[in-house]
Scaffold this motif. Structure first.
Motif, mmCIF file in Angstrom:
data_model
loop_
_atom_site.group_PDB
_atom_site.id
_atom_site.type_symbol
_atom_site.label_atom_id
_atom_site.label_comp_id
_atom_site.label_asym_id
_atom_site.label_seq_id
_atom_site.Cartn_x
_atom_site.Cartn_y
_atom_site.Cartn_z
ATOM 1 N N GLN A 293 26.944 29.994 44.256
ATOM 2 C CA GLN A 293 27.169 30.316 42.847
ATOM 3 C C GLN A 293 28.613 30.748 42.594
ATOM 4 O O GLN A 293 28.900 31.379 41.574
ATOM 5 N N GLN A 294 29.512 30.389 43.485
ATOM 6 C CA GLN A 294 30.890 30.865 43.397
ATOM 7 C C GLN A 294 31.565 30.417 42.107
ATOM 8 O O GLN A 294 32.382 31.138 41.533
ATOM 9 N N LYS A 295 31.219 29.238 41.619
ATOM 10 C CA LYS A 295 31.834 28.735 40.394
ATOM 11 C C LYS A 295 31.426 29.577 39.196
ATOM 12 O O LYS A 295 32.255 29.909 38.335
ATOM 13 N N GLU A 296 30.128 29.937 39.111
ATOM 14 C CA GLU A 296 29.644 30.721 37.976
ATOM 15 C C GLU A 296 29.963 32.199 38.125
ATOM 16 O O GLU A 296 30.245 32.878 37.133
ATOM 17 N N LEU A 297 29.905 32.711 39.348
ATOM 18 C CA LEU A 297 30.058 34.143 39.584
ATOM 19 C C LEU A 297 31.207 34.411 40.547
ATOM 20 O O LEU A 297 31.071 35.148 41.518
ATOM 21 N N GLY A 298 32.328 33.813 40.262
ATOM 22 C CA GLY A 298 33.470 33.937 41.167
ATOM 23 C C GLY A 298 33.922 35.361 41.372
ATOM 24 O O GLY A 298 34.343 35.736 42.478
ATOM 25 N N PHE A 299 33.833 36.208 40.341
ATOM 26 C CA PHE A 299 34.325 37.578 40.490
ATOM 27 C C PHE A 299 33.434 38.377 41.444
ATOM 28 O O PHE A 299 33.906 39.279 42.139
ATOM 29 N N LEU A 300 32.118 38.044 41.509
ATOM 30 C CA LEU A 300 31.250 38.712 42.483
ATOM 31 C C LEU A 300 31.617 38.310 43.903
ATOM 32 O O LEU A 300 31.595 39.138 44.825
ATOM 33 N N PHE A 301 31.940 37.044 44.086
ATOM 34 C CA PHE A 301 32.347 36.589 45.422
ATOM 35 C C PHE A 301 33.673 37.230 45.828
ATOM 36 O O PHE A 301 33.833 37.664 46.966
ATOM 37 N N ASP A 302 34.620 37.307 44.896
ATOM 38 C CA ASP A 302 35.901 37.960 45.204
ATOM 39 C C ASP A 302 35.672 39.432 45.541
ATOM 40 O O ASP A 302 36.318 39.978 46.445
ATOM 41 N N GLY A 303 34.741 40.076 44.814
ATOM 42 C CA GLY A 303 34.432 41.467 45.119
ATOM 43 C C GLY A 303 33.825 41.621 46.503
ATOM 44 O O GLY A 303 34.085 42.601 47.199
#
Length: 517
Positions: A293-303
Motif C-alpha cells: 500500500q506504499q502508493k496510497e499510504l506512503g507517509f506511513l511507510f516513510d514513518g
C-alpha cells in the motif's frame, strides 16, 4: 406512481443535515408519527429503498416536501457512482467505497439532537464513533429513557415524553475526539483547529478517502500481504469500532511519536521480551502490507523507515518474506517452536512434554496464524547439551553392574535420580544424565578410604547378595553410608567409576545389620 401532493408545513434543509434526518424533521413538523408517511405521499418506500436507488427517487420527494432538486441532492451524499453500486459520490464530489458507510445510520449524538434539532450526515460514517463537538458516544438508544433510535420515526429526538437527558460530556480520549474533528473537517468542511494535536501533514492536506484508508489500515489490523485495504470495513460493527478508533487516533496524533508507540506494540507485543522477537500480530505482515500500500499510504511507510532507523539501530532486519527484528549481539532470545524441535531432533509430542514440564522456557506469542509457542534460546541449548549426555536405564545398569530392579530402587530412594522417567514426568523411557551419574560416583570415590592392611572388606555387590534374603538392598546400603553408619572403602587405585571398586568393612556391615535387625 408520482404524487402531486405536498406537505402543509415546509422547511428548507439545514447545512450538514442528512437526507433521512431531514425527512424525520419534516415529519415531526407536520405531526406525522412516521417518516415513511412522507414516502407514501411521494410513492417511495423509504424503509426498503437501497442506497443505490435513493438518488433516483429524489425528484418525487422534492415535490412533496417543497424543496428543489438541488437542495435534495445536497442532502443525499450517496449518489451511486461507477455504475457498480460499490462506490458513492459525496456532496463535495469525492468518491469513496460504500463499505465506509452505515446507511441509514441509527447512531446519534443526543446532545446534538436537543441543541441543534437535526440529524447530521456525519454520523453515517462508520469511522465516526463520537460527536466531534461534545465528545459523546454515538448511541442507538437514549442513555436516560432507553428509547431506541429507529430511522423510521416521527421525531428528531426519539426519547419518551419527560426524558431528562442532559448529556454525558466527553466520553473519549482527546486523541479520539481530535480524529473525529479531522473527519468532520474533511466530510462537512467544518473548521476545527487541530494544530495542537500534531496530525501528519499528509492526512491534514489529503482528502477524506486517504484519511479513511489510513484509519482502516491502522484500526482494522488486517495485515495480510496485498489484501484490499477497504475490505475490513465490510464487517465492522459499531460496538467494535470504539477500540479500533482508539488505536488509530493514538497512532496519528503527535506524529511521529504516537506512530512509534503504535509500532512498539506491534513489534514487541504483549508479554514479549524487550526487543527479543517480533510475533505480535506479525510485524512481518504489517511490513509486507504496508509495502503493497506504499502508493496510497506512503507517509506511513516513510514513518516505518524512520522508526527502524531510530529505534532499531542496534538490531537488524532479516531479508526474508516476513521480516523479524533481531538483536545483532545474540540474535533472537526466543525462537519459534518448530525451529527448537528441529534443533533438538524431537517430535511434536516430546516437544510438548518438554514445554509442559518446563524443561524449556516458553512463551505464547500472537501471530497472524494464531498462537505460536516460542522457547528461550538458552533453554534449548542447555537441554540440547543435557540430551547429548543421556544414557538409557539398561545401558547404565550394565555399566554399574546392577540389575534393573536395583537401579530402580536407587531412583525411588532418591539416591540416583533419572532425568526423565514415566513416574517423574510421564516420559515413556528412562533416561539418566551421565554427568549426574559421574558426579555421584566421583562423590563416592572422594569419600571412600583405602582399607588398612589386614582389614577384611566385602564388595557392595557381594554384600547385597549375602544379605539380600534378609531384605538388604543397594538403596539401604547407600542410605547407611550417607548417614555415616557404614564406612565406604576403595578396593583399587583405579580411576574408573564402577561400583565394583567400592567395598565395605565386613565386620562393621555384620554388626550394623544385626543391630538394625
Amino acid at each position: 406512481m408520482t404524487s402531486s401532493r405536498s406537505l402543509l408545513f415546509k422547511s428548507p434543509p439545514i447545512q450538514n443535515e442528512s437526507l433521512v434526518g431531514y425527512l424525520i424533521r419534516i415529519a415531526e413538523l407536520n405531526r406525522y408519527p412516521r417518516m415513511s408517511w412522507i414516502g407514501n405521499l411521494a410513492g417511495v418506500n423509504l424503509t426498503e429503498e437501497t442506497l443505490s436507488k435513493m438518488s433516483s427517487r429524489l425528484g418525487r420527494l422534492a415535490k412533496v416536501v417543497g424543496a428543489s432538486d438541488a437542495e435534495m441532492k445536497s442532502l443525499c451524499y450517496y449518489v451511486s457512482a461507477k455504475g457498480n453500486n460499490l462506490h458513492v459520490i459525496l456532496s463535495m464530489g469525492e468518491i469513496i467505497p460504500k463499505q465506509y458507510l452505515y446507511w441509514p445510520s441509527q447512531r446519534v449524538c443526543f446532545s446534538c439532537l436537543r441543541e441543534k434539532g437535526f440529524v447530521s450526515g456525519l454520523w453515517d460514517l462508520k469511522a465516526v464513533t463520537h460527536c466531534p463537538e461534545h465528545g459523546e458516544l454515538l448511541r442507538d438508544a437514549c442513555p436516560a429513557c432507553k428509547e431506541p433510535v429507529t430511522f423510521n420515526r416521527g421525531r428528531i429526538a426519539p426519547c419518551l415524553l419527560g426524558c431528562q437527558y442532559r448529556g454525558h460530556g466527553s466520553e473519549c480520549p482527546d486523541s479520539v475526539r481530535a480524529l473525529m474533528q479531522l473527519i468532520s473537517n474533511k466530510f462537512l468542511d467544518s473548521k476545527f483547529d487541530l494544530t495542537e494535536f500534531g496530525f501528519p501533514k499528509q492526512i491534514v492536506d489529503g482528502d477524506l478517502y486517504m484519511l479513511l484508508q489510513t484509519i482502516s489500515f491502522l484500526a482494522m489490523r488486517s495485515w495480510r500481504g496485498e489484501g484490499d485495504i477497504d475490505h475490513g470495513w465490510l464487517e465492522a460493527r459499531p460496538e467494535t469500532m470504539i477500540e479500533k478508533m482508539d488505536h488509530a487516533s493514538g497512532a496519528l496524533v503527535n506524529w511521529p511519536s504516537g506512530y512509534f508507540k503504535f509500532l512498539d506494540d506491534i513489534c514487541a507485543g504483549k508479554g514479549a521480551p524487550n526487543g527479543a522477537i517480533v510475533m505480535h500480530w506479525m510485524f512481518g505482515g504489517f511490513y509486507k502490507s504496508l509495502v503493497s500500500q506504499q502508493k496510497e499510504l506512503g507517509f506511513l511507510f516513510d514513518g516505518l523507515q524512520d522508526y527502524m532507523n531510530r529505534r532499531l539501530n542496534d538490531r537488524i532486519l532479516t531479508g526474508r518474506g516476513c521480516p523479524s527484528v533481531l538483536k545483532k549481539r545474540d540474535r533472537r532470545i526466543y525462537v519459534p517452536g518448530f525451529i527448537a524441535r528441529k534443533q533438538l531432533g524431537v517430535g511434536r509430542q516430546e516437544f510438548k512434554r518438554l514445554v509442559d514440564r518446563h524443561y524449556l522456557q516458553s512463551k505464547p506469542f500472537d501471530t497472524s496464524y494464531g498462537k505460536m509457542i516460542c522457547v528461550h534460546r538458552d533453554s534449548v541449548r542447555e537441554y540440547g547439551e543435557t540430551r547429548s549426555r543421556f544414557v538409557g536405564r539398561k545401558e547404565l545398569a550394565e555399566e554399574l553392574g546392577l540389575s534393573l530392579h536395583s537401579l530402580y530402587s536407587l531412583s525411588t530412594a532418591s539416591i540416583l535420580n533419572p532425568f526423565h522417567s514415566p513416574e517423574k514426568d510421564g516420559w515413556p523411557k528412562w533416561w539418566y544424565d551421565r554427568q549426574t551419574v559421574d558426579e555421584w560416583l566421583d562423590d563416592l570415590r572422594e569419600n571412600a578410604k583405602r582399607p588398612a592392611t589386614g582389614k577384611r572388606t566385602i564388595q557392595l555387590s557381594k554384600a547385597v547378595a549375602k544379605y539380600n534374603h534378609m531384605g538388604l538392598t543397594y538403596s539401604k546400603l547407600f542410605n547407611a553410608i550417607n548417614h555415616g553408619a557404614l564406612r565406604l572403602y576403595r578396593r583399587r587405585l583405579d580411576t574408573e567409576n564402577l561400583l565394583d571398586y567400592f567395598s565395605l568393612d565386613e565386620a562393621q556391615l555384620s554388626k550394623w545389620y544385626l543391630a538394625r535387625g
